[in-house]
Design a protein around this motif. Structure first.
Motif, PDB file in Angstrom:
ATOM      1  N   SER A  87       8.458  15.693   0.785  1.00 28.29           N
ATOM      2  CA  SER A  87       8.855  16.870   0.005  1.00 28.29           C
ATOM      3  C   SER A  87       9.956  16.511  -0.979  1.00 28.29           C
ATOM      4  O   SER A  87      10.994  15.956  -0.603  1.00 28.29           O
ATOM      5  CB  SER A  87       9.350  17.982   0.938  1.00 28.29           C
ATOM      6  N   GLY A  88       9.711  16.816  -2.261  1.00 25.65           N
ATOM      7  CA  GLY A  88      10.688  16.498  -3.300  1.00 25.65           C
ATOM      8  C   GLY A  88      10.568  15.099  -3.837  1.00 25.65           C
ATOM      9  O   GLY A  88      11.317  14.715  -4.744  1.00 25.65           O
ATOM     10  N   TYR A  89       9.613  14.310  -3.289  1.00 19.50           N
ATOM     11  CA  TYR A  89       9.447  12.922  -3.711  1.00 19.50           C
ATOM     12  C   TYR A  89       7.997  12.659  -4.102  1.00 19.50           C
ATOM     13  O   TYR A  89       7.074  13.356  -3.676  1.00 19.50           O
ATOM     14  CB  TYR A  89       9.850  11.956  -2.597  1.00 19.50           C
ATOM     15  N   ASP A  90       7.806  11.643  -4.910  1.00 19.86           N
ATOM     16  CA  ASP A  90       6.481  11.178  -5.284  1.00 19.86           C
ATOM     17  C   ASP A  90       6.270   9.775  -4.742  1.00 19.86           C
ATOM     18  O   ASP A  90       7.187   8.944  -4.799  1.00 19.86           O
ATOM     19  CB  ASP A  90       6.314  11.141  -6.810  1.00 19.86           C
ATOM     20  N   SER A  91       5.073   9.502  -4.225  1.00 17.60           N
ATOM     21  CA  SER A  91       4.758   8.149  -3.799  1.00 17.60           C
ATOM     22  C   SER A  91       4.292   7.353  -5.011  1.00 17.60           C
ATOM     23  O   SER A  91       3.556   7.865  -5.850  1.00 17.60           O
ATOM     24  CB  SER A  91       3.666   8.147  -2.733  1.00 17.60           C
ATOM     25  N   LEU A  92       4.729   6.100  -5.126  1.00 17.56           N
ATOM     26  CA  LEU A  92       4.409   5.270  -6.279  1.00 17.56           C
ATOM     27  C   LEU A  92       3.539   4.103  -5.828  1.00 17.56           C
ATOM     28  O   LEU A  92       4.001   3.221  -5.116  1.00 17.56           O
ATOM     29  CB  LEU A  92       5.681   4.763  -6.945  1.00 17.56           C
ATOM     30  N   ILE A  93       2.280   4.139  -6.238  1.00 13.47           N
ATOM     31  CA  ILE A  93       1.324   3.115  -5.833  1.00 13.47           C
ATOM     32  C   ILE A  93       0.846   2.380  -7.070  1.00 13.47           C
ATOM     33  O   ILE A  93       0.291   2.976  -7.983  1.00 13.47           O
ATOM     34  CB  ILE A  93       0.132   3.739  -5.091  1.00 13.47           C
ATOM     35  N   TYR A  94       1.081   1.077  -7.113  1.00 14.28           N
ATOM     36  CA  TYR A  94       0.673   0.272  -8.267  1.00 14.28           C
ATOM     37  C   TYR A  94      -0.778  -0.186  -8.139  1.00 14.28           C
ATOM     38  O   TYR A  94      -1.528  -0.150  -9.077  1.00 14.28           O
ATOM     39  CB  TYR A  94       1.601  -0.933  -8.404  1.00 14.28           C
ATOM     40  N   SER A  95      -1.148  -0.600  -6.946  1.00 14.26           N
ATOM     41  CA  SER A  95      -2.524  -1.019  -6.693  1.00 14.26           C
ATOM     42  C   SER A  95      -2.819  -0.851  -5.209  1.00 14.26           C
ATOM     43  O   SER A  95      -2.155  -1.461  -4.373  1.00 14.26           O
ATOM     44  CB  SER A  95      -2.745  -2.480  -7.094  1.00 14.26           C
ATOM     45  N   PRO A  96      -3.809  -0.021  -4.845  1.00 10.63           N
ATOM     46  CA  PRO A  96      -4.108   0.174  -3.424  1.00 10.63           C
ATOM     47  C   PRO A  96      -4.757  -1.044  -2.787  1.00 10.63           C
ATOM     48  O   PRO A  96      -4.772  -1.174  -1.572  1.00 10.63           O
ATOM     49  CB  PRO A  96      -5.064   1.370  -3.441  1.00 10.63           C
ATOM     50  N   THR A  97      -5.309  -1.933  -3.610  1.00  8.05           N
ATOM     51  CA  THR A  97      -6.059  -3.059  -3.056  1.00  8.05           C
ATOM     52  C   THR A  97      -5.193  -4.294  -2.828  1.00  8.05           C
ATOM     53  O   THR A  97      -5.642  -5.246  -2.201  1.00  8.05           O
ATOM     54  CB  THR A  97      -7.207  -3.437  -4.008  1.00  8.05           C
ATOM     55  N   LYS A  98      -3.972  -4.284  -3.344  1.00 11.16           N
ATOM     56  CA  LYS A  98      -3.096  -5.437  -3.175  1.00 11.16           C
ATOM     57  C   LYS A  98      -1.897  -5.026  -2.325  1.00 11.16           C
ATOM     58  O   LYS A  98      -1.100  -4.192  -2.751  1.00 11.16           O
ATOM     59  CB  LYS A  98      -2.632  -5.971  -4.530  1.00 11.16           C
ATOM     60  N   PRO A  99      -1.742  -5.579  -1.126  1.00  6.03           N
ATOM     61  CA  PRO A  99      -0.635  -5.174  -0.247  1.00  6.03           C
ATOM     62  C   PRO A  99       0.728  -5.399  -0.904  1.00  6.03           C
ATOM     63  O   PRO A  99       0.912  -6.307  -1.705  1.00  6.03           O
ATOM     64  CB  PRO A  99      -0.814  -6.085   0.976  1.00  6.03           C
ATOM     65  N   GLN A 100       1.652  -4.527  -0.557  1.00  5.21           N
ATOM     66  CA  GLN A 100       3.030  -4.710  -1.004  1.00  5.21           C
ATOM     67  C   GLN A 100       3.933  -4.672   0.218  1.00  5.21           C
ATOM     68  O   GLN A 100       3.564  -4.158   1.275  1.00  5.21           O
ATOM     69  CB  GLN A 100       3.418  -3.640  -2.021  1.00  5.21           C
ATOM     70  N   LYS A 101       5.121  -5.215   0.065  1.00 10.91           N
ATOM     71  CA  LYS A 101       6.023  -5.351   1.212  1.00 10.91           C
ATOM     72  C   LYS A 101       6.656  -4.026   1.613  1.00 10.91           C
ATOM     73  O   LYS A 101       6.920  -3.794   2.792  1.00 10.91           O
ATOM     74  CB  LYS A 101       7.119  -6.361   0.891  1.00 10.91           C
TER      75      LYS A 101
END
Length: 271
Positions: free
Chosen positions: A35-49
């Motif tokens: 709530s009050g935040y946005d999730s930031l996804i650059y690429s769903p297919t490449k894992p991030q830390k």
């Protein structure tokens, strides 16, 4: 619904509810309220830390690990992110200077401060190299060395791309510089009014994708990669739209190049 792999967990987000799943079992491991935040996804297919979320005012960024634990809470305006790094503007002193903070998602505790004057801006070339742009020039900045490598005068700078061992600059001229030395290899009249999108080579040809002003598509212009001589452009072929994420714009075979387009077709170019 959006999803992203964070280390070896799956973050599944719908509206303000995020569920963290164990990929081996599909069972819920944790749940977070965004709530009050946005999730930031650059690429769903490449894992991030780490999982990145920013508030609606863009004044705060939180980094979460694979279990949902907040490992970093940062105040500042998010300027750039991908699945490897984030850059925030953390302080501005009027017309004097602007302070940016660079963090790698694999090691968020190692922060690098970059101080620019009011007329300088950052363009990300890669996770290790940044381009500092100013009114009539550019500087190549090394993140590892935390210093400028070289500086060049460029009129009407628009955009830049790293490709292999070169940096391609779009300004008043379309220029190819050697990456490490900053030595100019060639310079030609620039036909790219808008920022560069994709660059790849096939044989001795350099393919450069760019947006067509006033049109909902983009095209490729083809140059001799060694001399910069303009050869031709693909005018009847709508190249893949840069806003269509997760679609491979091209594939290079042994003797053919395959280019996808926004209409769902494929253009095959033979060397």
């Amino acid at each position: 619904i959006s999803f992203v792999f964070v280390d070896d967990s799956i973050y599944l987000t719908k509206f303000f509810d995020t569920v963290i799943l164990d990929p081996s079992t599909g069972k819920e491991a944790n749940r977070k309220d965004l709530s009050g935040y946005d999730s930031l996804i650059y690429s769903p297919t490449k894992p991030q830390k780490l999982f990145i979320m920013k508030n609606s005012l863009n004044t705060n960024v939180k980094l979460l690990d694979k279990s949902g634990k907040i490992v970093k809470d940062l105040n500042g305006r998010l300027d750039y992110y991908n699945n490897e790094i984030i850059i925030l503007e953390v302080n501005s002193q009027g017309n004097k200077s602007r302070v940016f903070k660079y963090l790698g998602l694999d090691n968020p505790n190692e922060e690098i401060d970059i101080i620019l004057n009011s007329e300088e801006y950052i363009q990300v070339l890669s996770s290790k190299y940044l381009l500092i742009t100013q009114k009539n020039g550019i500087k190549l900045f090394s993140v590892d060395d935390q210093k400028d490598i070289w500086e060049k005068a460029i009129k009407d700078f628009r955009s830049a791309k790293i490709y292999k061992d070169n940096v391609y600059i779009s300004g008043e001229q379309f220029i190819c510089f050697s990456f490490k030395e900053g030595k100019e290899k060639w310079s030609v009249d620039n036909l790219h009014i808008t920022p560069l999108d994709y660059i790849f080579s096939f044989g001795d040809k350099l393919f450069v994708s760019y947006d067509i002003p006033g049109d909902n598509r983009n095209e490729y212009r083809i140059y001799n990669i060694d001399t910069g001589k303009y050869l031709y452009h693909i005018s009847d072929f709508p190249a893949v739209l840069p806003k269509v994420k997760f679609v491979a714009p091209f594939y290079l075979g042994a003797d053919k190049a395959y280019i996808s387009n926004s209409d769902g077709g494929i253009c095959v170019i033979q060397e």
